[in-house]
Design a protein around this motif. Structure first.
Motif, short mmCIF file in Angstrom:
data_model
loop_
_atom_site.label_atom_id
_atom_site.label_comp_id
_atom_site.label_asym_id
_atom_site.label_seq_id
_atom_site.Cartn_x
_atom_site.Cartn_y
_atom_site.Cartn_z
N ASP A 29 44.51 60.51 45.54
CA ASP A 29 43.07 60.46 45.83
C ASP A 29 42.27 60.16 44.57
OD1 ASP A 29 43.25 62.80 44.40
OD2 ASP A 29 42.08 64.01 45.81
N ARG A 30 42.94 59.61 43.55
CA ARG A 30 42.28 59.39 42.25
C ARG A 30 42.17 57.91 41.93
NH1 ARG A 30 43.88 59.79 36.48
NH2 ARG A 30 46.05 59.79 37.16
N PRO A 31 40.95 57.38 41.78
CA PRO A 31 40.80 56.01 41.30
C PRO A 31 41.18 55.93 39.83
CG PRO A 31 38.79 56.83 42.37
CD PRO A 31 39.66 58.01 42.08
N LEU A 32 41.93 54.89 39.47
CA LEU A 32 42.36 54.71 38.08
C LEU A 32 41.57 53.61 37.37
CD1 LEU A 32 46.26 54.88 38.46
CD2 LEU A 32 44.68 56.73 37.87
N VAL A 33 41.54 52.45 37.99
CA VAL A 33 40.88 51.29 37.38
C VAL A 33 40.00 50.62 38.41
CG1 VAL A 33 41.21 49.08 36.21
CG2 VAL A 33 42.84 50.92 35.85
N TYR A 34 38.76 50.36 38.05
CA TYR A 34 37.78 49.77 38.95
C TYR A 34 37.29 48.47 38.33
CZ TYR A 34 33.57 49.80 42.01
OH TYR A 34 32.59 49.50 42.93
N MET A 35 37.52 47.36 39.03
CA MET A 35 37.08 46.04 38.55
C MET A 35 36.19 45.38 39.60
SD MET A 35 38.35 45.40 35.53
CE MET A 35 39.72 45.80 34.43
N GLU A 36 35.22 44.61 39.14
CA GLU A 36 34.34 43.86 40.04
C GLU A 36 34.27 42.41 39.61
OE1 GLU A 36 30.94 46.67 41.81
OE2 GLU A 36 30.77 46.44 39.63
N ASP A 37 33.97 41.54 40.57
CA ASP A 37 33.75 40.13 40.24
C ASP A 37 33.16 39.43 41.46
OD1 ASP A 37 33.99 37.46 39.01
OD2 ASP A 37 35.39 38.46 37.67
N VAL A 38 32.66 38.22 41.23
CA VAL A 38 32.07 37.46 42.33
C VAL A 38 33.14 37.04 43.34
CG1 VAL A 38 30.01 36.62 41.16
CG2 VAL A 38 32.16 35.40 40.86
N GLY A 39 34.37 36.92 42.90
CA GLY A 39 35.48 36.61 43.80
C GLY A 39 36.41 37.81 43.90
N ARG A 40 36.78 38.17 45.11
CA ARG A 40 37.66 39.34 45.28
C ARG A 40 39.01 39.11 44.60
NH1 ARG A 40 37.41 36.48 50.00
NH2 ARG A 40 39.34 36.04 51.13
N HIS A 41 39.48 37.84 44.57
CA HIS A 41 40.75 37.55 43.91
C HIS A 41 40.66 37.78 42.41
CE1 HIS A 41 42.18 36.02 47.69
NE2 HIS A 41 41.19 35.17 47.75
N ASN A 42 39.51 37.46 41.81
CA ASN A 42 39.32 37.71 40.39
C ASN A 42 39.43 39.20 40.09
OD1 ASN A 42 38.83 35.01 39.99
ND2 ASN A 42 36.64 35.22 39.62
N ALA A 43 38.83 40.03 40.93
CA ALA A 43 38.87 41.47 40.71
C ALA A 43 40.31 41.99 40.79
CB ALA A 43 37.98 42.18 41.73
N VAL A 44 41.08 41.48 41.75
CA VAL A 44 42.49 41.87 41.87
C VAL A 44 43.27 41.40 40.64
CG1 VAL A 44 44.61 41.57 43.19
CG2 VAL A 44 42.44 41.86 44.38
N ASP A 45 43.03 40.17 40.20
CA ASP A 45 43.74 39.64 39.04
C ASP A 45 43.45 40.46 37.78
OD1 ASP A 45 44.97 37.66 40.49
OD2 ASP A 45 43.49 36.12 40.00
N LYS A 46 42.22 40.95 37.63
CA LYS A 46 41.89 41.78 36.47
C LYS A 46 42.74 43.05 36.46
CE LYS A 46 37.06 40.34 35.95
NZ LYS A 46 35.64 40.75 36.13
N ILE A 47 42.90 43.64 37.63
CA ILE A 47 43.72 44.85 37.72
C ILE A 47 45.18 44.51 37.43
CG2 ILE A 47 44.68 46.50 39.38
CD1 ILE A 47 41.89 46.92 40.44
N ALA A 48 45.67 43.39 37.96
CA ALA A 48 47.04 42.97 37.68
C ALA A 48 47.23 42.75 36.19
CB ALA A 48 47.37 41.70 38.45
N GLY A 49 46.24 42.18 35.53
CA GLY A 49 46.32 41.95 34.09
C GLY A 49 46.36 43.25 33.31
N TRP A 50 45.56 44.22 33.76
CA TRP A 50 45.58 45.54 33.10
C TRP A 50 46.93 46.20 33.28
CZ3 TRP A 50 46.32 50.52 34.95
CH2 TRP A 50 46.06 51.53 34.03
N MET A 51 47.49 46.14 34.49
CA MET A 51 48.79 46.75 34.75
C MET A 51 49.88 46.10 33.90
SD MET A 51 48.62 47.24 38.90
CE MET A 51 50.22 48.06 39.02
N PHE A 52 49.84 44.78 33.79
CA PHE A 52 50.83 44.06 32.99
C PHE A 52 50.68 44.41 31.51
CE2 PHE A 52 51.93 40.27 30.45
CZ PHE A 52 53.27 40.15 30.78
N SER A 53 49.44 44.43 31.04
CA SER A 53 49.19 44.70 29.63
C SER A 53 49.58 46.11 29.23
CB SER A 53 47.70 44.47 29.32
OG SER A 53 47.40 44.73 27.97
#
Length: 294
Positions: free
Chosen positions: A176-200
């Motif tokens: 029930d805990r949010p870890l990383v919150y990203m926003e963008d004009v495109g929903r795919h961009n927001a998902v990719d930012k999270i993927a980038g954080w997870m990879f990094s």
């Protein structure tokens, strides 16, 4: 901007007061009166992989390095064990260059196709579909109490959406805990930012849930599955192909999350309903995010 006391501190969260992300404009309202509003900025970001120009994405401009890494990972252009030697962002040129220690599989594929046939590499979507055969998602148990808690916290967290609208949010969650919150004009961009954080940060996906305000389309489902995340939830609705793919790969798929209501179209056997829905209050209108019912 203040934050309610019961909203936890995120590892990364959107900063609605950050410079360059919004712009103050003056318009005219329905009664003909001048009004001042904030609108979200939108600017191009060109992503390079070593010497190859990959794509130009329209983005709000925050976390460009995570966006570049996540896009390349989600498109299968960057392997999970790839050694990244540099991620260089040039704000003036609006570019990010990702450099790897050796030639990537994508570059080898590109070189081979160019040499033998002169044809293009193929659609990005097609390349993503090819990776689904290798997906093996863990059977993560999802509790309805966690879903209600996440929706309540996320909807009330200060964000660019609440300030200016016209933007999607995506949140990486654990229990029930949010870890990383990203926003963008495109929903795919927001998902990719999270993927980038997870990879990094080398963060595992087995016990995570991805929450999004966008529609649960085939591409959103594929990206989540390729990231190794076993559950995907949204305020918005579904597409038939998105549901079909989720069932194929064993992804728990939950949509139309509004107040005490939600619909699960894949993985219901992994959903634990541990709270009475009637005990959950309806959303406060001032914190209510919009989402297509689809």
């Amino acid at each position: 901007m203040t934050k309610p006391d019961d909203i936890p501190a995120y590892i990364i969260a959107p900063d609605p007061d950050a410079p360059r992300l919004t712009r103050a404009l003056t318009g005219v309202d329905h009664e003909g009166r001048a009004c001042d509003i904030s609108v979200v900025e939108e600017r191009p970001l060109t992503i390079f992989l070593n010497g190859h120009e990959i794509v130009t994405a329209m983005t709000i401009g925050d976390y460009p390095e995570y966006l570049a890494l996540g896009f390349l990972r989600n498109q299968g252009m960057l392997a999970a064990d790839e050694t990244v030697t540099g991620v260089d962002y040039d704000e003036d040129l609006e570019t990010v260059v990702v450099r790897t220690q050796s030639q990537t599989t994508y570059e080898e594929k590109l070189k081979k196709k160019t040499r033998t046939s002169g044809c293009a590499v193929g659609t990005v979507f097609g390349d993503m579909m090819e990776g689904l055969d290798k997906v093996s998602l863990p059977p993560l148990e999802v509790r309805s109490s966690d879903l209600y808690r996440l929706a309540s916290v996320i909807n009330r967290t200060p964000s660019l959406y609440l300030q200016a609208g016209a933007i999607h949010g995506t949140v990486l969650c654990q229990g029930d805990r949010p870890l990383v919150y990203m926003e963008d004009v495109g929903r795919h961009n927001a998902v990719d930012k999270i993927a980038g954080w997870m990879f990094s940060e080398r963060v595992g996906a087995d016990d995570k849930l991805l929450y999004t305000t966008g529609r649960l389309t085939s591409e959103m489902v594929i990206k989540t599955a390729l990231m190794g995340i076993p559950a995907l939830a949204s305020r918005s609705g579904f597409t038939a192909w998105g549901v079909e793919i989720a069932r194929q790969v064993g992804l728990t798929l939950i949509g139309r999350m509004r107040g005490r209501r939600f619909v699960c179209l894949s993985g219901d056997e992994r959903l634990v309903r541990d709270v009475d829905p009637d005990s959950i209050p309806e959303e406060d209108k001032k914190h209510r995010r919009k989402g297509a019912p689809g």
